[in-house]
Design an enzyme around this catalytic site. Structure first.
Site, mmCIF file in Angstrom:
data_model
loop_
_atom_site.group_PDB
_atom_site.id
_atom_site.type_symbol
_atom_site.label_atom_id
_atom_site.label_comp_id
_atom_site.label_asym_id
_atom_site.label_seq_id
_atom_site.Cartn_x
_atom_site.Cartn_y
_atom_site.Cartn_z
ATOM 1 N N GLY A 156 -30.275 6.993 -25.631
ATOM 2 C CA GLY A 156 -29.729 7.321 -24.305
ATOM 3 C C GLY A 156 -30.624 6.676 -23.247
ATOM 4 O O GLY A 156 -31.238 5.631 -23.489
ATOM 5 N N ARG A 238 -37.914 17.213 -27.333
ATOM 6 C CA ARG A 238 -37.997 18.674 -27.326
ATOM 7 C C ARG A 238 -38.771 19.108 -28.566
ATOM 8 O O ARG A 238 -38.575 18.544 -29.653
ATOM 9 C CB ARG A 238 -36.592 19.299 -27.358
ATOM 10 C CG ARG A 238 -35.847 19.246 -26.036
ATOM 11 C CD ARG A 238 -36.456 20.202 -24.998
ATOM 12 N NE ARG A 238 -35.698 20.249 -23.758
ATOM 13 C CZ ARG A 238 -35.943 19.477 -22.696
ATOM 14 N NH1 ARG A 238 -36.917 18.579 -22.719
ATOM 15 N NH2 ARG A 238 -35.216 19.594 -21.592
ATOM 16 N N GLU A 267 -43.405 26.630 -26.582
ATOM 17 C CA GLU A 267 -44.183 26.197 -25.424
ATOM 18 C C GLU A 267 -44.455 27.415 -24.565
ATOM 19 O O GLU A 267 -43.522 28.185 -24.324
ATOM 20 C CB GLU A 267 -43.412 25.159 -24.611
ATOM 21 C CG GLU A 267 -43.349 23.824 -25.307
ATOM 22 C CD GLU A 267 -42.599 22.756 -24.516
ATOM 23 O OE1 GLU A 267 -42.352 22.963 -23.312
ATOM 24 O OE2 GLU A 267 -42.260 21.729 -25.107
ATOM 25 N N HIS A 286 -46.062 19.111 -21.871
ATOM 26 C CA HIS A 286 -44.711 18.829 -21.372
ATOM 27 C C HIS A 286 -44.742 18.253 -19.951
ATOM 28 O O HIS A 286 -44.217 18.863 -19.011
ATOM 29 C CB HIS A 286 -43.832 20.092 -21.436
ATOM 30 C CG HIS A 286 -42.360 19.765 -21.513
ATOM 31 N ND1 HIS A 286 -41.440 20.554 -22.159
ATOM 32 C CD2 HIS A 286 -41.653 18.721 -21.016
ATOM 33 C CE1 HIS A 286 -40.239 20.015 -22.053
ATOM 34 N NE2 HIS A 286 -40.339 18.905 -21.353
HETATM 35 C C1 GLV Z 1 -37.549 17.474 -19.339
HETATM 36 O O1 GLV Z 1 -37.993 17.790 -20.396
HETATM 37 C C2 GLV Z 1 -36.159 17.269 -19.044
HETATM 38 O O2 GLV Z 1 -35.296 17.534 -19.898
HETATM 39 O O3 GLV Z 1 -35.873 16.831 -17.934
#
Ligand code: GLV
Length: 339
Positions: A156, A238, A267, A286
Site C-alpha cells: 500500500g 502493527r 503496547e 510506536h
Molecule cells: C499509525 O500507526 C497509523 O496507523 O497511522
C-alpha cells in the site's frame, strides 16, 4: 442550529484544535494518558463527533451507547482500534488519515532497518559504556544493506515508499501483497512472491499490511523458521502481526539474526518484557509517523474529516465508504432534528 459537540481524546500538535474550537462545541481530554473507558463512554454518549487515536478502543458496546454519534475521525492510517462493522451498522461514518504519513513512516522503517543492520543502538551503548578502546577490524560487524534482498509484505502507501527507498539503496526487492502492482514492479525492478518464498529469500523482511483477522500473527513460529538465520525482521505496521513469544524464541535461539520493532503486542511493552533483554532487538515506542510536520498534518486532516462529516459533506477518507452515501441523507435528518 447550535454547533455540534465534539470530543477530542488528546491534545494535538499544530492548528487542529483551534480549527475545531471555531466550528464545534469542543471537549478536549487534556491528560497525557488516553481517556479511561468510562470517560470515553460518557463523552461518546453525549457527542456528535469523536476525534480518536489508535489508543482509543471503539467497540460495539461503546458505539451502541452513542445515539447521537455521526462520525468517528481516527487520526491514523490504521483503524483496527474501531469495530468498523458495528459503526457501519449504526450508520456512523469512520474516517482516517491515509497517504500523508507514508513517506515519514517509510523513512523511519529505513532508519530501523539500517539501525539493526549496522547495529547502531549497540554501538551507542558500547561507546557510552567505555568499551571503545581502539579501532578494531572485527568490532560490531553488521550486515550490508546495499545488494541485499528486501521482502516487503503489503504494497500500500507505506510499502510503496519503502520500495522507492530500497531501490535507491541498491537492494533487490521482492514483495507480497493482496494484489499485484505491475507498474511498481517495472519501476523498482520488484518481483512478486508468495509469502513463504519471500520469507525464504529475504535478508530483510518488513511488514506493511493492515491488522485484521487474516493478518493477526501473520509471522509466527512457522514463518520465522522459513527465514534465513541471517535475516532481520522490521515491523512498523502493527504489533499483533507478529507472534511475540515466537519472535522472542527466534531471536534468542539465533533462528533469525535480529528484529527492529516500532510496534509491539501489547503496547506499551512492559519494561521487564523478555524481549527487552535481547541485544539483537532494536525497539521504538510506536513513533514511525512522529515527525513534527506529519503529526500536525495528520491532526489537521483528522479535524477536517470530522468537520466535513458534521457539515454534511462526505470526507475523502471514509473507512466505511460503502455506507458513506446512504449515511449522508440520514445524517442530515438527524442533525436537523437536534437544531
Ligand atoms: C499509525 O500507526 C497509523 O496507523 O497511522
Amino acid at each position: 442550529m447550535g454547533k455540534p459537540t465534539v470530543f477530542v481524546t488528546r491534545r494535538l500538535p499544530g492548528g487542529a484544535i483551534d480549527l475545531l474550537h471555531q466550528h464545534t462545541d469542543l471537549r478536549l481530554w487534556e491528560e497525557e494518558l488516553p481517556p479511561p473507558r468510562e470517560a470515553l463512554l460518557r463523552q461518546a454518549a453525549a457527542c456528535h463527533g469523536l476525534l480518536t487515536l489508535l489508543t482509543d478502543r471503539l467497540d460495539a458496546e461503546l458505539l451502541a451507547s452513542a445515539p447521537n454519534l455521526v462520525v468517528v475521525s481516527n487520526m491514523a492510517t490504521g483503524f483496527d482500534n474501531i469495530d468498523l462493522a458495528a459503526a457501519s451498522e449504526r450508520s456512523v461514518l469512520v474516517t482516517r488519515t491515509p497517504g500523508i504519513l507514508s513517506e515519514t513512516v517509510a523513512d523511519f522503517t529505513f532508519a530501523l532497518l539500517l539501525a539493526a543492520a549496522r547495529r547502531i543502538p549497540e554501538a551507542d551503548r558500547y561507546v557510552r559504556a567505555g568499551r571503545w578502546k581502539t579501532w578494531g577490524p572485527s568490532v560490531l560487524l553488521g550486515r550490508d544493506v546495499y545488494g541485499a534482498t528486501l521482502g516487503i509484505v503489503g504494497m500500500g502507501g507505506v510499502g510503496t515508499e519503502v520500495a522507492k527507498r530500497a531501490h535507491g539503496f541498491g537492494m533487490r526487492i521482492v514483495y507480497h501483497s493482496r494484489s499485484r502492482r505491475p507498474a511498481l514492479e517495472r519501476r523498482y525492478g520488484m518481483t512478486y512472491l508468495p509469502l513463504n518464498e519471500l520469507l525464504r529469500q529475504s535478508d530483510f523482511v518488513t511488514l506493511h499490511v493492515p491488522l485484521s483477522a487474516e493478518t493477526r500473527r501473520l509471522i509466527g513460529r512457522r514463518e520465522l523458521r522459513l527465514m534465513k538465520e541471517t535475516a532481520i525482521l522490521v515491523n512498523t505496521g502493527r504489533g499483533p502481526l507478529v507472534d511475540r513469544a515466537a519472535l522472542y524464541e527466534a531471536l534468542k535461539s539465533g533462528q533469525i539474526a535480529s528484529a527492529a520493532l516500532d510496534v509491539t503486542d501489547p503496547e506499551p511493552l512492559s519494561p521487564d518484557d523478555p524481549l527487552l533483554s535481547l541485544e539483537n532487538l532494536v525497539i521504538a515506542p510506536h513513533i514511525a509517523s512522529a515527525s513534527l510536520a506529519t503529526r500536525a498534518h495528520m491532526a489537521m486532516l483528522a479535524a477536517e474529516n470530522l468537520l466535513a462529516a458534521l457539515g454534511g459533506r462526505i470526507p475523502k477518507h471514509a473507512a466505511n465508504r460503502e455506507i458513506a452515501q446512504a449515511w449522508r441523507t440520514a445524517r442530515r435528518r438527524r442533525l436537523t432534528s437536534l437544531a
